[in-house]
Design a protein around this motif. Structure first.
Motif, short mmCIF file in Angstrom:
data_model
loop_
_atom_site.label_atom_id
_atom_site.label_comp_id
_atom_site.label_asym_id
_atom_site.label_seq_id
_atom_site.Cartn_x
_atom_site.Cartn_y
_atom_site.Cartn_z
N VAL A 30 -0.40 2.26 8.07
CA VAL A 30 -0.01 2.31 9.62
C VAL A 30 -0.78 1.10 10.22
CG1 VAL A 30 -0.71 3.62 11.45
CG2 VAL A 30 -0.03 4.81 9.54
N ALA A 31 -1.93 0.81 9.80
CA ALA A 31 -2.65 -0.20 10.49
C ALA A 31 -1.88 -1.93 10.45
CB ALA A 31 -4.02 -0.48 10.00
N THR A 46 -9.56 -5.21 3.20
CA THR A 46 -8.65 -4.84 2.11
C THR A 46 -9.07 -5.60 0.94
OG1 THR A 46 -7.07 -4.22 3.83
CG2 THR A 46 -6.43 -4.20 1.69
N HIS A 93 1.00 -1.18 -0.10
CA HIS A 93 -0.08 0.04 0.03
C HIS A 93 0.84 1.32 0.14
CE1 HIS A 93 -3.32 -2.66 0.68
NE2 HIS A 93 -4.07 -1.77 0.28
N PRO A 120 -6.05 8.65 1.27
CA PRO A 120 -6.08 8.25 2.87
C PRO A 120 -6.47 7.03 3.24
CG PRO A 120 -7.16 10.38 2.12
CD PRO A 120 -7.14 9.63 0.76
N LEU A 121 -7.10 6.11 2.50
CA LEU A 121 -7.27 4.57 3.11
C LEU A 121 -6.26 3.87 3.04
CD1 LEU A 121 -10.91 4.08 1.63
CD2 LEU A 121 -10.32 4.25 4.03
N TRP A 177 0.76 4.02 -2.99
CA TRP A 177 0.44 5.22 -2.55
C TRP A 177 1.33 6.12 -3.06
CZ3 TRP A 177 2.85 9.04 0.23
CH2 TRP A 177 1.91 10.11 0.71
N LEU A 235 -3.10 5.05 3.29
CA LEU A 235 -2.36 5.29 4.31
C LEU A 235 -2.80 4.68 5.66
CD1 LEU A 235 -1.44 8.98 3.56
CD2 LEU A 235 0.06 7.17 3.72
N VAL A 236 -3.88 4.56 5.78
CA VAL A 236 -4.73 3.70 6.95
C VAL A 236 -3.91 2.43 6.96
CG1 VAL A 236 -6.61 2.62 8.01
CG2 VAL A 236 -6.69 5.06 7.13
N ASN A 237 -3.85 1.74 5.80
CA ASN A 237 -3.29 0.43 5.55
C ASN A 237 -2.07 0.24 5.86
OD1 ASN A 237 -6.00 -0.47 5.04
ND2 ASN A 237 -5.10 -1.86 3.42
#
Length: 131
Positions: free
Chosen positions: A46-47, A75, A23, A39-40, A27, A42-44
């Motif tokens: 970090v998560a 995902t 991701h 932004p989603l 990105w 980036l959520v992946n």
């Protein structure tokens, strides 16, 4: 059983970290220019590592295992939507190495997360029977 548990735990962590890496690469390539998907992604990014840390360090609770399964399913679901009907104006075609590795790593999160939950369930049943 302990070796299988550690192997599954390591494979879940590698799946989460691999998905986060994919991701991040995507990105940087194009997703940062999209309003919702960027932004989603980036959520992946970090998560994935956060859940991986939980899977490796917090072995006494089922939550990291369920989180890894949820991460993988969410995902993969978003990716399938992007292949079929589109996902926030993104239409994929399953042509890149990143797409392949994304599917592999997220399937690993689901499959080996489920193995960990099954091992937990069996261990808890043995403890109840012994008492």
């Amino acid at each position: 059983m302990a070796v299988i548990g550690w192997a599954a735990r390591a494979l879940v962590a590698f799946g989460l970290l691999g998905s986060a890496w994919v991701h991040l690469v995507v990105w940087r390539d194009w997703a940062r220019y999209t309003d919702v998907v960027g932004p989603l992604f980036l959520v992946n990014v970090v998560a994935g590592p956060v859940i991986a840390l939980g899977v490796l360090a917090w072995r006494r609770h089922w939550l990291p295992e369920v989180a890894s399964i949820g991460f993988g399913l969410a995902t993969l679901g978003a990716y399938v939507m992007s292949l079929t009907v589109g996902f926030f104006d993104v239409k994929e075609q399953f042509r890149t190495d990143e797409e392949t590795w994304g599917v592999v790593t997220e399937a690993a999160c689901v499959a080996f997360g489920a193995v960990l939950l099954l091992l937990r369930y069996r261990a808890e049943r043995r403890e109840v029977v012994r008492v």
